[in-house]
Scaffold this motif. Structure first.
Motif, mmCIF file in Angstrom:
data_model
loop_
_atom_site.group_PDB
_atom_site.id
_atom_site.type_symbol
_atom_site.label_atom_id
_atom_site.label_comp_id
_atom_site.label_asym_id
_atom_site.label_seq_id
_atom_site.Cartn_x
_atom_site.Cartn_y
_atom_site.Cartn_z
ATOM 1 N N TYR A 1 1.244 -1.468 0.193
ATOM 2 C CA TYR A 1 0.113 0.373 -0.388
ATOM 3 C C TYR A 1 0.759 1.266 0.241
ATOM 4 O O TYR A 1 1.933 0.910 0.781
ATOM 5 C CB TYR A 1 -0.695 0.573 1.093
ATOM 6 N N THR A 2 0.526 2.027 -1.174
ATOM 7 C CA THR A 2 1.249 3.841 -0.983
ATOM 8 C C THR A 2 0.866 5.059 -0.587
ATOM 9 O O THR A 2 0.088 4.185 -0.104
ATOM 10 C CB THR A 2 1.898 3.898 -2.706
ATOM 11 N N THR A 3 1.118 5.758 -1.213
ATOM 12 C CA THR A 3 0.806 7.159 -0.441
ATOM 13 C C THR A 3 0.313 7.463 -1.329
ATOM 14 O O THR A 3 0.671 7.877 -2.169
ATOM 15 C CB THR A 3 1.530 8.026 0.535
ATOM 16 N N VAL A 4 -0.274 9.019 -1.227
ATOM 17 C CA VAL A 4 -0.976 10.014 -2.002
ATOM 18 C C VAL A 4 0.002 10.159 -2.485
ATOM 19 O O VAL A 4 0.618 10.669 -3.784
ATOM 20 C CB VAL A 4 -2.016 10.499 -0.668
ATOM 21 N N PRO A 5 1.276 11.277 -2.206
ATOM 22 C CA PRO A 5 2.060 11.840 -2.777
ATOM 23 C C PRO A 5 3.249 10.350 -3.530
ATOM 24 O O PRO A 5 3.864 11.661 -4.885
ATOM 25 C CB PRO A 5 3.209 12.620 -1.292
ATOM 26 N N LYS A 6 3.177 9.574 -3.037
ATOM 27 C CA LYS A 6 4.550 8.985 -3.961
ATOM 28 C C LYS A 6 3.148 8.389 -5.227
ATOM 29 O O LYS A 6 3.676 8.465 -6.528
ATOM 30 C CB LYS A 6 4.717 7.539 -2.859
ATOM 31 N N ILE A 7 2.058 7.642 -5.194
ATOM 32 C CA ILE A 7 1.475 7.683 -5.720
ATOM 33 C C ILE A 7 0.859 8.584 -7.240
ATOM 34 O O ILE A 7 1.400 8.877 -8.882
ATOM 35 C CB ILE A 7 -0.133 8.049 -5.880
ATOM 36 N N GLU A 8 1.316 10.110 -6.639
ATOM 37 C CA GLU A 8 1.438 11.195 -7.425
ATOM 38 C C GLU A 8 1.928 11.942 -8.431
ATOM 39 O O GLU A 8 2.345 11.695 -9.679
ATOM 40 C CB GLU A 8 0.266 12.161 -6.369
ATOM 41 N N GLU A 9 3.881 11.265 -7.418
ATOM 42 C CA GLU A 9 4.795 11.769 -8.053
ATOM 43 C C GLU A 9 5.026 10.252 -9.411
ATOM 44 O O GLU A 9 5.309 10.797 -10.165
ATOM 45 C CB GLU A 9 5.923 11.193 -6.653
ATOM 46 N N LEU A 10 4.210 9.385 -9.148
ATOM 47 C CA LEU A 10 4.951 8.598 -9.918
ATOM 48 C C LEU A 10 4.138 8.111 -11.338
ATOM 49 O O LEU A 10 4.303 8.243 -11.932
ATOM 50 C CB LEU A 10 4.479 6.493 -9.805
ATOM 51 N N ILE A 11 2.550 8.873 -11.068
ATOM 52 C CA ILE A 11 2.023 9.298 -12.029
ATOM 53 C C ILE A 11 2.720 11.064 -12.961
ATOM 54 O O ILE A 11 2.422 10.686 -14.243
ATOM 55 C CB ILE A 11 0.394 9.711 -11.218
ATOM 56 N N THR A 12 2.886 11.274 -12.361
ATOM 57 C CA THR A 12 3.473 12.315 -12.745
ATOM 58 C C THR A 12 4.840 12.396 -13.586
ATOM 59 O O THR A 12 5.478 13.291 -14.825
ATOM 60 C CB THR A 12 3.932 13.726 -12.195
ATOM 61 N N GLN A 13 5.697 11.506 -12.849
ATOM 62 C CA GLN A 13 7.136 11.115 -13.697
ATOM 63 C C GLN A 13 6.586 10.433 -15.004
ATOM 64 O O GLN A 13 7.523 10.602 -15.933
ATOM 65 C CB GLN A 13 7.658 9.821 -13.007
ATOM 66 N N ALA A 14 5.246 10.001 -15.301
ATOM 67 C CA ALA A 14 4.984 9.035 -16.675
ATOM 68 C C ALA A 14 4.829 10.469 -17.602
ATOM 69 O O ALA A 14 4.446 9.192 -18.794
ATOM 70 C CB ALA A 14 3.876 7.388 -15.722
ATOM 71 N N GLY A 15 4.438 11.249 -17.395
ATOM 72 C CA GLY A 15 3.764 12.157 -17.518
ATOM 73 C C GLY A 15 2.826 11.739 -18.244
ATOM 74 O O GLY A 15 1.542 12.411 -19.058
ATOM 75 N N LEU A 16 1.774 11.791 -17.427
ATOM 76 C CA LEU A 16 0.128 11.954 -17.302
ATOM 77 C C LEU A 16 -0.365 12.866 -16.140
ATOM 78 O O LEU A 16 0.822 12.909 -15.569
ATOM 79 C CB LEU A 16 -0.364 10.866 -16.091
ATOM 80 N N ALA A 17 -1.167 13.604 -16.467
ATOM 81 C CA ALA A 17 -2.294 14.114 -14.945
ATOM 82 C C ALA A 17 -2.418 13.256 -14.508
ATOM 83 O O ALA A 17 -3.067 12.678 -14.837
ATOM 84 C CB ALA A 17 -2.897 15.051 -16.382
ATOM 85 N N VAL A 18 -2.728 13.645 -12.979
ATOM 86 C CA VAL A 18 -3.128 13.418 -11.847
ATOM 87 C C VAL A 18 -4.783 13.829 -10.810
ATOM 88 O O VAL A 18 -4.686 15.179 -10.972
ATOM 89 C CB VAL A 18 -2.235 12.196 -11.178
ATOM 90 N N LYS A 19 -5.498 13.251 -10.880
ATOM 91 C CA LYS A 19 -6.617 13.145 -10.384
ATOM 92 C C LYS A 19 -6.956 12.581 -9.622
ATOM 93 O O LYS A 19 -6.772 11.197 -9.339
ATOM 94 C CB LYS A 19 -7.294 13.656 -11.231
ATOM 95 N N LEU A 20 -7.151 13.112 -7.700
ATOM 96 C CA LEU A 20 -7.019 11.920 -7.208
ATOM 97 C C LEU A 20 -8.610 12.264 -6.427
ATOM 98 O O LEU A 20 -8.774 13.273 -5.637
ATOM 99 C CB LEU A 20 -6.056 11.616 -5.457
ATOM 100 N N SER A 21 -9.529 11.347 -5.992
ATOM 101 C CA SER A 21 -10.477 11.423 -5.234
ATOM 102 C C SER A 21 -10.549 10.235 -4.101
ATOM 103 O O SER A 21 -10.944 9.568 -4.163
ATOM 104 C CB SER A 21 -12.170 11.729 -6.129
ATOM 105 N N LYS A 22 -11.255 10.887 -3.151
ATOM 106 C CA LYS A 22 -11.149 9.683 -1.981
ATOM 107 C C LYS A 22 -12.676 9.620 -1.972
ATOM 108 O O LYS A 22 -13.806 9.870 -2.074
ATOM 109 C CB LYS A 22 -11.232 10.671 0.005
ATOM 110 N N MET A 23 -12.205 8.285 -2.179
ATOM 111 C CA MET A 23 -14.005 8.364 -1.900
ATOM 112 C C MET A 23 -14.659 6.772 -0.744
ATOM 113 O O MET A 23 -15.543 6.724 -0.282
ATOM 114 C CB MET A 23 -13.734 6.039 -3.010
ATOM 115 N N ASN A 24 -13.339 6.496 -0.023
ATOM 116 C CA ASN A 24 -14.146 6.130 1.798
ATOM 117 C C ASN A 24 -12.915 6.889 1.897
ATOM 118 O O ASN A 24 -11.461 6.457 1.658
ATOM 119 C CB ASN A 24 -14.106 4.561 2.062
ATOM 120 N N THR A 25 -12.857 5.641 3.678
ATOM 121 C CA THR A 25 -11.463 6.245 4.664
ATOM 122 C C THR A 25 -10.127 4.982 3.915
ATOM 123 O O THR A 25 -9.129 5.643 4.356
ATOM 124 C CB THR A 25 -12.251 4.779 5.975
ATOM 125 N N TYR A 26 -10.687 4.190 3.338
ATOM 126 C CA TYR A 26 -9.213 3.838 2.729
ATOM 127 C C TYR A 26 -8.876 4.462 1.062
ATOM 128 O O TYR A 26 -7.964 4.295 0.797
ATOM 129 C CB TYR A 26 -9.629 2.230 2.711
#
Length: 211
Positions: free
Chosen positions: A177-202
């Motif tokens: 399980y990863t973190t918000v900052p890490k997943i954003e970093e991995l996506i932007t490093q791949a040249g993709l635009a990123v959007k995160l939306s929290k759906m529940n506690t997890y």
């Protein structure tokens, strides 16, 4: 590539649908709003779509109801068998997030509750791969457990431990399980635009779009 977790689902395949539908108290928070989460993934997808970790076919069913062309990718044989019974006309192939073969060129990659089987390094490889395969405007739409920080992950594990949720704590400690900052970093490093939306506690809805 997450294959080390494949055998876990030989047992879980028999109770998975009960768990996701709130009948397992231990995993109730993880799967809170499950159908709404899957619908959010399905609504964001465009055809043709590749679904990773198709499991028992719950997300695929919603994708097919939108008349999308879907190919399922699933490494677990027991899960593939269940999906074949539930959705006999759906093409499901043996594969995983990094190794898969499909005849069509997808405009969407989707998944629910499975991307955490990859290490962060493998997640990075995956996003790089999808960025190469997608056309402009194509999307990666994943719903998965992501923590706001390493500290919040630690606190959640301690919280679930205090509740006596032994199996969930084992999952949280064992899988990647990863973190918000890490997943954003991995996506932007791949040249993709990123959007995160929290759906529940997890769970976060992760949307990565090729520009």
């Amino acid at each position: 590539m997450g294959r080390e977790f494949v055998e876990i689902f030989d047992d879980w395949v028999h109770t998975y649908d009960d768990s996701v539908n709130g009948k397992d108290e231990e995993y109730k928070d993880v799967f809170f709003n499950y159908n709404e989460i899957l619908q959010a993934v399905a609504d964001a997808a465009t055809s043709p779509v590749v679904e990773f970790g198709i499991g028992t076919g719950n997300l695929a069913e919603k994708l097919l109801k939108r008349d999308l062309a879907v190919v399922g990718v699933e490494p677990n044989q027991a899960m593939r068998k269940v999906t074949a019974q539930k959705l006999p006309n759906l093409e499901v192939v043996d594969g995983d997030f990094l190794e898969f073969e499909t005849a069509s060129s997808p405009t969407s990659f989707v998944s629910s509750y499975a991307f955490h089987h990859l290490t962060d390094a493998e997640k990075a490889q995956a996003f790089q791969l999808y960025a190469k395969k997608l056309p402009a405007g194509g999307k990666v739409i994943f719903a998965d457990t992501v923590f706001d920080s390493e500290q919040s992950k630690k606190k959640m594990i301690e919280f679930e431990q205090a509740r006596g949720h032994v199996n969930l704590v084992e999952d949280l400690n064992r899988e990647h399980y990863t973190t918000v900052p890490k997943i954003e970093e991995l996506i932007t490093q791949a040249g993709l635009a990123v959007k995160l939306s929290k759906m529940n506690t997890y769970v976060y809805l992760i949307e990565a779009t090729k520009q």
